[in-house]
Scaffold this motif. Structure first.
Motif, short mmCIF file in Angstrom:
data_model
loop_
_atom_site.label_atom_id
_atom_site.label_comp_id
_atom_site.label_asym_id
_atom_site.label_seq_id
_atom_site.Cartn_x
_atom_site.Cartn_y
_atom_site.Cartn_z
N THR A 130 -24.33 33.63 36.30
CA THR A 130 -24.16 33.68 34.85
C THR A 130 -23.22 34.82 34.44
OG1 THR A 130 -26.36 32.75 34.48
CG2 THR A 130 -25.38 33.98 32.66
N PHE A 131 -23.41 35.98 35.08
CA PHE A 131 -22.57 37.14 34.77
C PHE A 131 -21.11 36.87 35.11
CE2 PHE A 131 -20.69 41.29 35.71
CZ PHE A 131 -21.03 42.00 34.56
N VAL A 132 -20.89 36.29 36.28
CA VAL A 132 -19.53 35.99 36.72
C VAL A 132 -18.88 34.98 35.79
CG1 VAL A 132 -18.14 34.91 38.54
CG2 VAL A 132 -19.87 36.61 39.14
N GLN A 133 -19.62 33.92 35.44
CA GLN A 133 -19.07 32.89 34.57
C GLN A 133 -18.73 33.46 33.20
OE1 GLN A 133 -21.73 29.52 34.55
NE2 GLN A 133 -20.84 28.68 36.40
N GLY A 134 -19.62 34.32 32.68
CA GLY A 134 -19.35 34.94 31.39
C GLY A 134 -18.12 35.83 31.43
N ALA A 135 -17.99 36.59 32.51
CA ALA A 135 -16.83 37.47 32.67
C ALA A 135 -15.54 36.67 32.81
CB ALA A 135 -17.02 38.39 33.88
N VAL A 136 -15.61 35.59 33.58
CA VAL A 136 -14.44 34.73 33.76
C VAL A 136 -14.01 34.15 32.42
CG1 VAL A 136 -13.66 32.52 34.68
CG2 VAL A 136 -14.85 34.12 36.17
N LEU A 137 -14.98 33.64 31.66
CA LEU A 137 -14.68 33.01 30.39
C LEU A 137 -14.08 34.01 29.40
CD1 LEU A 137 -14.89 30.37 28.84
CD2 LEU A 137 -17.19 31.03 28.14
N LEU A 138 -14.71 35.16 29.29
CA LEU A 138 -14.26 36.16 28.32
C LEU A 138 -12.88 36.69 28.64
CD1 LEU A 138 -15.37 37.51 25.77
CD2 LEU A 138 -16.22 39.36 27.22
N ASP A 269 -28.60 22.10 22.62
CA ASP A 269 -29.08 23.24 23.42
C ASP A 269 -29.03 24.53 22.61
OD1 ASP A 269 -29.44 21.54 25.53
OD2 ASP A 269 -27.63 22.15 26.60
N PHE A 270 -27.95 24.75 21.89
CA PHE A 270 -27.82 25.96 21.08
C PHE A 270 -28.91 26.03 20.01
CE2 PHE A 270 -22.95 26.49 21.86
CZ PHE A 270 -23.22 26.88 23.16
N LEU A 271 -29.16 24.89 19.36
CA LEU A 271 -30.18 24.86 18.32
C LEU A 271 -31.58 25.12 18.88
CD1 LEU A 271 -29.02 21.88 16.06
CD2 LEU A 271 -28.87 24.33 15.57
N SER A 272 -31.78 24.80 20.15
CA SER A 272 -33.07 25.07 20.79
C SER A 272 -33.36 26.57 20.81
CB SER A 272 -33.08 24.52 22.22
OG SER A 272 -33.00 23.12 22.22
N VAL A 273 -32.32 27.36 20.85
CA VAL A 273 -32.46 28.82 20.85
C VAL A 273 -32.31 29.39 19.44
CG1 VAL A 273 -31.56 31.00 21.76
CG2 VAL A 273 -31.56 28.95 23.21
N SER A 340 -28.14 27.53 29.47
CA SER A 340 -27.83 26.18 28.97
C SER A 340 -26.34 25.88 29.13
CB SER A 340 -28.24 26.04 27.50
OG SER A 340 -27.38 26.77 26.64
N VAL A 341 -25.49 26.88 28.94
CA VAL A 341 -24.05 26.69 29.13
C VAL A 341 -23.75 26.34 30.58
CG1 VAL A 341 -21.83 27.91 29.20
CG2 VAL A 341 -23.28 28.08 27.17
N ALA A 342 -24.41 27.03 31.52
CA ALA A 342 -24.19 26.75 32.94
C ALA A 342 -24.58 25.31 33.27
CB ALA A 342 -25.00 27.74 33.79
N VAL A 343 -25.68 24.84 32.69
CA VAL A 343 -26.12 23.46 32.92
C VAL A 343 -25.11 22.47 32.36
CG1 VAL A 343 -27.87 21.74 32.32
CG2 VAL A 343 -28.57 24.04 33.00
N SER A 346 -22.04 22.16 34.35
CA SER A 346 -22.30 21.39 35.56
C SER A 346 -22.32 19.89 35.30
CB SER A 346 -23.64 21.81 36.18
OG SER A 346 -23.97 21.04 37.30
N ASP A 347 -22.91 19.47 34.17
CA ASP A 347 -23.01 18.02 33.92
C ASP A 347 -21.86 17.50 33.04
OD1 ASP A 347 -23.68 18.71 31.30
OD2 ASP A 347 -25.82 18.32 31.55
N LYS A 348 -20.84 18.36 32.81
CA LYS A 348 -19.59 17.98 32.14
C LYS A 348 -19.77 17.61 30.67
CE LYS A 348 -17.95 18.63 36.17
NZ LYS A 348 -17.53 20.01 36.50
N HIS A 349 -20.78 18.17 30.04
CA HIS A 349 -20.87 18.08 28.59
C HIS A 349 -20.11 19.22 27.95
CE1 HIS A 349 -23.75 14.80 27.72
NE2 HIS A 349 -24.14 15.02 28.95
N LEU A 350 -19.60 20.13 28.78
CA LEU A 350 -18.78 21.26 28.35
C LEU A 350 -17.65 21.42 29.36
CD1 LEU A 350 -18.46 23.66 26.38
CD2 LEU A 350 -19.96 24.97 27.89
N MET A 351 -16.40 21.35 28.90
CA MET A 351 -15.24 21.36 29.80
C MET A 351 -14.14 22.24 29.24
SD MET A 351 -15.21 17.26 30.62
CE MET A 351 -15.46 16.86 28.88
N PHE A 352 -13.35 22.82 30.14
CA PHE A 352 -12.30 23.75 29.74
C PHE A 352 -10.95 23.33 30.32
CE2 PHE A 352 -16.11 26.13 29.14
CZ PHE A 352 -15.84 27.08 28.16
N PHE A 353 -9.92 23.61 29.53
CA PHE A 353 -8.54 23.41 30.00
C PHE A 353 -7.68 24.50 29.39
CE2 PHE A 353 -4.25 21.95 28.90
CZ PHE A 353 -3.76 21.67 30.17
#
Length: 375
Positions: A130-138, A269-273, A340-343, A346-353
């Motif tokens: 999670t930490f690595v993914q957040g750092a990569v994204l930011l 997922d966001f609304l769940s939190v 939730s972002v990591a999930v 993984s299941d491609k409901h969130l994608m980056f380009f």
């Protein structure tokens, strides 16, 4: 001892357990060193992570830093990324090696210790991931020059090869890691001015079954490969804004640093939190967000005194409420968001380009690119 019959397997398992402990200690030390460095640059110490119930403390502290400090922290995090990725891989390989070593018959006491340690190792690996993914994204989307992200709101209840119908989009503007603006638009704000003039030929299924006169931005994500869909989306986006002339909703030369596709599952997922959002008489929950939003923009907008061309303004209102609540999250709640972002990655409901080849390679390496594998 490894040569003594009856002892060999337990000896090897024990040795593997000790080695796993040594590797995880080194990984933890490297990760803590990075985390503490960031905290010190933010003017904080370890007690920030002990105050998990103080709402908004982490984000508030980050956004109140001056731009120069945020830029410096991002630059330092970027230099640390390769080391953190190696550490993450070391933990993964160590856990696999541990499972392999204990695949044979071992002493029950050793097995119990292994099970306890393996569970802690799994948790540590998840946190580090999670930490690595957040750092990569930011660090990839927002650098010293800021960053502008095209958000594609994909309705996965109305299927398209690229993840769902593109009925709305947003422009997220970042300034050295802090959100400076997020504005949402109905896709017709771009398609509308060129409805009569655009002549790009649509794919045959679109023209035959949906009777569309041309290929517009709303149908640009016609490839299951998110990179291909994103490149076409950026192309159509610029073309239509340019062709719209004085009617263009924004500058045709707007520079986009990244494209993010997200479905209603991410919003759920966001609304769940964050909790349910109420706009007038409409209530949006994790369970009903897709249906309630469709109802609000397709059927009940007139009841709110809203004209047809402004019916999707409610998306901006929802986003504004969510932004306020994001700013007030505790560290424990941010952990749920990151999970939730990591999930969803993984299941491609969130994608980056990214049109930047270097950043795009990074997205693909992380498994975020939504690419279709070549045979």
């Amino acid at each position: 001892l490894g040569f003594i019959p009856g002892v060999r397997d337990s000896y090897r398992a024990g040795r593997s357990l000790v080695r796993a402990g040594a590797v995880s200690s080194r990984v933890l030390a490297r990760t803590l060193e990075t985390g503490l460095e960031v905290l010190e640059l933010m003017g904080e110490r370890e007690d920030l992570f002990r105050s998990s119930n103080k709402k908004g403390e982490l984000l508030a502290r980050w956004t109140t830093l001056d731009r120069e400090t945020r830029s410096f922290i991002l630059a330092r995090m970027k230099t640390r990324l390769p080391e953190l990725e190696v550490a993450r891989n070391d933990l993964h390989l160590t856990r696999e090696e541990l499972d392999d070593a204990f695949g044979r018959t071992t002493h029950p006491t050793l097995q119990r210790q292994k099970d306890i340690f393996a569970e802690r190792l799994r948790l540590a690996e998840g946190w580090l991931e999670t930490f690595v993914q957040g750092a990569v994204l930011l660090t990839s989307i927002s650098d010293n020059d800021g960053g502008r992200v095209l958000l594609l709101f994909l309705n996965d209840d109305e299927l398209r090869p690229g993840g769902g119908f593109l009925g709305s989009f947003g422009i997220l503007t970042l300034d050295a890691g802090a959100v400076s603006d997020l504005t949402t638009y109905d896709v017709m704000a771009v398609d509308g001015p060129v409805l009569e003039s655009r002549n790009t030929i649509a794919p045959e299924p679109l023209s035959e079954y949906l009777n569309v006169p041309a290929w517009f931005l709303r149908d640009a994500n016609w490839s299951p490969d998110f990179a291909v869909s994103s490149e076409r989306t950026l192309s159509f986006f610029a073309e239509e804004l340019k062709d719209a002339g004085a009617e263009a909703v924004m500058d045709p030369n707007l520079e986009i640093d990244a494209v993010v596709g997200l479905t209603t599952s991410v919003a759920s997922d966001f609304l769940s939190v964050l909790g349910p959002v109420e706009i007038g008489e409409d209530r949006f929950t994790p369970q009903n967000i897709a249906d309630a939003l469709e109802n609000a923009v397709q059927f009940t907008f007139a009841n709110r005194g809203v004209t047809h061309d402004r019916r999707k303004d409610i998306i901006q209102e929802i986003v504004n409420v969510m932004r306020e609540r994001f700013a007030a999250l505790t560290l424990a709640e941010w952990s749920k968001i990151f999970t939730s972002v990591a999930v969803r990655l993984s299941d491609k409901h969130l994608m980056f380009f990214s049109p930047n080849p270097e950043v795009e390679r990074l997205f693909v390496r992380q498994g975020w690119g939504g690419r279709v594998a070549e045979n």
